[in-house]
Design a protein around this motif. Structure first.
Motif, PDB file in Angstrom:
ATOM      1  N   GLY A  91      -8.575  19.472  40.683  1.00  0.00           N
ATOM      2  CA  GLY A  91      -9.239  19.373  41.727  1.00  0.00           C
ATOM      3  C   GLY A  91     -10.617  20.025  41.431  1.00  0.00           C
ATOM      4  N   HIS A  92     -11.404  20.023  42.683  1.00  0.00           N
ATOM      5  CA  HIS A  92     -12.560  20.875  42.321  1.00  0.00           C
ATOM      6  C   HIS A  92     -13.033  21.694  43.414  1.00  0.00           C
ATOM      7  CE1 HIS A  92     -14.960  18.037  45.395  1.00  0.00           C
ATOM      8  NE2 HIS A  92     -13.960  17.374  45.027  1.00  0.00           N
ATOM      9  N   TYR A  93     -13.957  22.729  42.880  1.00  0.00           N
ATOM     10  CA  TYR A  93     -14.320  23.685  44.103  1.00  0.00           C
ATOM     11  C   TYR A  93     -15.564  23.675  44.337  1.00  0.00           C
ATOM     12  CZ  TYR A  93     -16.354  26.078  40.046  1.00  0.00           C
ATOM     13  OH  TYR A  93     -17.255  26.247  38.992  1.00  0.00           O
ATOM     14  N   SER A 124     -12.181  20.215  53.761  1.00  0.00           N
ATOM     15  CA  SER A 124     -11.065  18.990  53.127  1.00  0.00           C
ATOM     16  C   SER A 124     -11.507  18.676  51.938  1.00  0.00           C
ATOM     17  CB  SER A 124     -11.447  17.704  54.042  1.00  0.00           C
ATOM     18  OG  SER A 124     -10.630  16.622  53.627  1.00  0.00           O
ATOM     19  N   ASP A 125     -12.906  18.209  51.568  1.00  0.00           N
ATOM     20  CA  ASP A 125     -13.133  17.861  50.214  1.00  0.00           C
ATOM     21  C   ASP A 125     -13.824  19.069  49.247  1.00  0.00           C
ATOM     22  OD1 ASP A 125     -13.953  16.370  48.168  1.00  0.00           O
ATOM     23  OD2 ASP A 125     -15.572  15.374  49.157  1.00  0.00           O
ATOM     24  N   ASP A 126     -13.292  19.565  48.575  1.00  0.00           N
ATOM     25  CA  ASP A 126     -11.817  19.243  47.997  1.00  0.00           C
ATOM     26  C   ASP A 126     -11.048  20.741  48.363  1.00  0.00           C
ATOM     27  OD1 ASP A 126      -9.516  18.001  47.019  1.00  0.00           O
ATOM     28  OD2 ASP A 126      -9.922  18.704  44.990  1.00  0.00           O
ATOM     29  N   LYS A 127     -11.631  21.920  48.686  1.00  0.00           N
ATOM     30  CA  LYS A 127     -11.151  23.372  48.987  1.00  0.00           C
ATOM     31  C   LYS A 127      -9.873  23.197  49.583  1.00  0.00           C
ATOM     32  CE  LYS A 127     -15.441  25.690  48.024  1.00  0.00           C
ATOM     33  NZ  LYS A 127     -16.636  26.491  48.573  1.00  0.00           N
ATOM     34  N   GLU A 158     -18.436  20.481  39.167  1.00  0.00           N
ATOM     35  CA  GLU A 158     -19.245  19.799  39.393  1.00  0.00           C
ATOM     36  C   GLU A 158     -19.083  18.358  39.516  1.00  0.00           C
ATOM     37  OE1 GLU A 158     -21.664  20.096  35.778  1.00  0.00           O
ATOM     38  OE2 GLU A 158     -20.170  19.536  34.451  1.00  0.00           O
ATOM     39  N   GLU A 159     -17.885  18.145  40.387  1.00  0.00           N
ATOM     40  CA  GLU A 159     -17.502  16.864  40.805  1.00  0.00           C
ATOM     41  C   GLU A 159     -18.455  16.120  41.692  1.00  0.00           C
ATOM     42  OE1 GLU A 159     -15.418  13.727  42.773  1.00  0.00           O
ATOM     43  OE2 GLU A 159     -16.302  15.279  43.485  1.00  0.00           O
ATOM     44  N   GLU A 160     -19.136  16.982  42.424  1.00  0.00           N
ATOM     45  CA  GLU A 160     -19.916  16.327  43.424  1.00  0.00           C
ATOM     46  C   GLU A 160     -21.217  16.279  42.932  1.00  0.00           C
ATOM     47  OE1 GLU A 160     -18.692  15.343  45.990  1.00  0.00           O
ATOM     48  OE2 GLU A 160     -17.183  16.659  46.968  1.00  0.00           O
ATOM     49  N   CYS A 161     -21.506  16.450  41.527  1.00  0.00           N
ATOM     50  CA  CYS A 161     -22.842  16.117  40.781  1.00  0.00           C
ATOM     51  C   CYS A 161     -22.307  15.024  39.756  1.00  0.00           C
ATOM     52  CB  CYS A 161     -23.584  16.918  40.716  1.00  0.00           C
ATOM     53  SG  CYS A 161     -23.229  18.506  39.856  1.00  0.00           S
ATOM     54  N   CYS A 187      -5.250  15.863  44.348  1.00  0.00           N
ATOM     55  CA  CYS A 187      -5.322  15.742  45.765  1.00  0.00           C
ATOM     56  C   CYS A 187      -6.714  15.743  46.060  1.00  0.00           C
ATOM     57  CB  CYS A 187      -4.363  17.080  46.348  1.00  0.00           C
ATOM     58  SG  CYS A 187      -2.774  17.038  45.652  1.00  0.00           S
ATOM     59  N   ASP A 188      -7.418  14.637  46.330  1.00  0.00           N
ATOM     60  CA  ASP A 188      -8.754  14.533  46.706  1.00  0.00           C
ATOM     61  C   ASP A 188      -8.868  13.330  47.312  1.00  0.00           C
ATOM     62  OD1 ASP A 188     -11.331  15.361  46.854  1.00  0.00           O
ATOM     63  OD2 ASP A 188     -11.948  14.690  44.833  1.00  0.00           O
ATOM     64  N   THR A 189      -7.662  12.583  47.801  1.00  0.00           N
ATOM     65  CA  THR A 189      -7.999  11.333  48.575  1.00  0.00           C
ATOM     66  C   THR A 189      -7.253  11.450  49.991  1.00  0.00           C
ATOM     67  OG1 THR A 189      -6.053  10.441  47.406  1.00  0.00           O
ATOM     68  CG2 THR A 189      -8.218   9.955  46.553  1.00  0.00           C
TER      69      THR A 189
HETATM   70 ZN   LIG Z   1     -13.635  15.615  46.283  1.00  0.00          ZN
END
Ligand SMILES: [Zn+2]
Length: 466
Positions: A91-93, A124-127, A158-161, A187-189
């Protein structure tokens, strides 16, 4: 739904779970903007502490960019016999920037409950989705003191970048991340409504991406179009002509061999999707559009999920301000991207695009290309052994098997899990289409939070049954 100690725990602990999610989304861990870096580190540390408190071996590990939180299950914390296969949870924080902040009803990092939803950036995304998994771990550890299967967690920052440093991190930490693990759970969908029941969905295919900035350069300076118009090549005119040639009258991409390798939609998939109740009208209405448009011979859902596509994402060059200025611009540019279907190779498509551009008659103008990364399309097998456990857990919670869906967007890390870790990924989503992720007023319905907590709690138990 079966009653068991873990589900009873979830019910009793629900208010605390919400408070913990609120604490996590209060930390503005925006990865794209260096001004937020201390908060990114704080969120990583919050997760490490939370996982350590649960008894996992958790650490914050440096990557080329923002750190990753990695946790493993010590033998003493797992009730399964040694050698029982586990899995890697990813997942990503980090979160998207909150801008434009004036469009938020309540401030993005002040989590607020309203209409059964938690509003906050990252809710929701993604915390929010990561917190479902944390709560599932907690449900087992607080009731029986152990996890039924060993888990490894990788929560990146750094998923969002663009997950820039993640590929090399996966290579360096391959041993740690794959030891004993037979698949990756992400779990990110999104979830999907089946007969009005919000049901977790398995996203089994993602499109890939190739993105270019292309520029066409002509005269050494902007010219007077009265003096020079009609006597030499205008880069803006020619760029738009070339871009127009990229599509035929059936809205197909004209790059030679572009569709080679794209798997046809099977009758079995068509039959399965027909039952999903996808509404083209609602899908388009969400975009403020009433008329569908795209590759001939395919439905809107097929264009959205399965078919490759090309888009001009931006155009620039020449005179852009008020009124008329009669120039032939020295250059013009465009941002062009390709969404790729399983079977297409991003490197081959990128080279083919460059070759095709160089073969166009541009009247002596010259091209400059810049490519921004590439992501492979992904199709994950739907017959992985763990899928049976996913189906059982979902059915126990909702009465339905998970919706089997595809996704038009790209999650580059999923292809890297396959290429670098040799692990297939199950994308099991609990979010909703209208969670406003990446937008103002991001939210997570409490009902979806609960759905995720319950499903993942039962999933851990089902995986232990093999
Ligand atoms: Zn996400």
């Amino acid at each position: 739904m079966p009653s068991n100690a873990q589900l009873d725990f979830l019910a009793a602990d629900a208010p605390n779970a919400l408070e913990r999610l609120k604490a996590l989304v209060s930390i503005p861990s925006v990865s794209a903007d260096p001004a937020y870096t201390p908060h990114v580190h704080k969120a990583a540390e919050w997760l490490r502490q939370t996982l350590s408190d649960l008894g996992l071996d958790a650490r914050v590990m440096p990557t080329g960019g923002h750190p990753a939180v990695v946790a493993t299950t010590p033998g003493s914390l797992c009730s399964a016999p040694a050698g029982t296969p586990g899995f890697l949870y990813y997942g990503h924080y980090d979160v998207q920037p909150p801008d434009p902040t004036d469009l938020w009803t309540t401030p993005p990092f002040t989590p607020t409950m309203r209409d059964g939803c938690l509003f906050a950036r990252g809710a929701s995304d993604d915390k929010g989705q990561v917190s479902c998994f944390l709560q599932a771990l907690r449900a087992w550890i607080k009731t029986v003191g152990k996890l039924p299967v060993p888990v490894t967690l990788l929560i990146e920052g750094e998923e969002e970048c663009g997950s820039v440093g993640l590929g090399s991190f996966l290579k360096e930490q391959r041993e740690l991340l794959t030891r004993g693990n037979s698949f990756v759970l992400v779990c990110d969908t999104r979830s999907w409504d089946i007969d009005g029941v919000c049901t977790p969905a398995v996203t089994y295919a993602l499109r890939g991406l190739v993105y270019f900035d292309i520029q066409l350069h002509g005269p050494t300076r902007d010219l007077h179009s009265g003096v020079f118009g009609g006597t030499l090549a205008n880069p803006a005119t020619l760029l738009t002509r070339v871009l127009g040639r990229l599509f035929d009258d059936q809205n197909r991409v004209t790059l030679p061999g572009f569709y080679d390798g794209v798997a046809p939609v099977t009758d079995e998939e068509r039959a399965r999707w027909a039952k999903l109740g996808f509404s083209e009208k609602e899908f388009l209405a969400e975009a403020g559009v009433t008329v569908p448009f795209g590759e001939a011979g395919f439905t809107t859902l097929e264009r959205h999920w399965v078919r490759p596509a090309c888009d001009v994402n931006g155009l620039y060059g020449g005179y852009q301000k008020a009124g008329a200025k009669t120039v032939i611009p020295t250059f013009a540019g465009a941002k062009v991207s390709f969404r790729l279907a399983p079977g297409q190779d991003p490197t081959r498509i990128a080279r083919s695009f460059e070759t095709w551009l160089r073969g166009q008659n541009v009247g002596g103008c010259t091209w400059k290309f810049q490519q921004f990364g590439e992501a492979h399309p992904v199709q994950t097998p739907t017959n992985l052994p763990a899928m049976a456990a996913v189906r059982r857990a979902t059915k126990a919670v909702t009465g339905h098997e998970p919706a089997m869906i595809r996704e038009g967007a790209t999650i580059p890390v999923v292809a890297e899990f396959k290429q670098i870790l040799s692990l297939d990924t199950i994308l099991l989503g609990f979010g909703r289409e209208d969670d406003c992720i990446h937008s103002p007023n991001e939210r997570f319905r409490l009902a979806n939070f609960e759905l995720g907590c319950k499903t993942l709690t039962l999933l851990l138990g089902e995986l232990a049954k093999g």
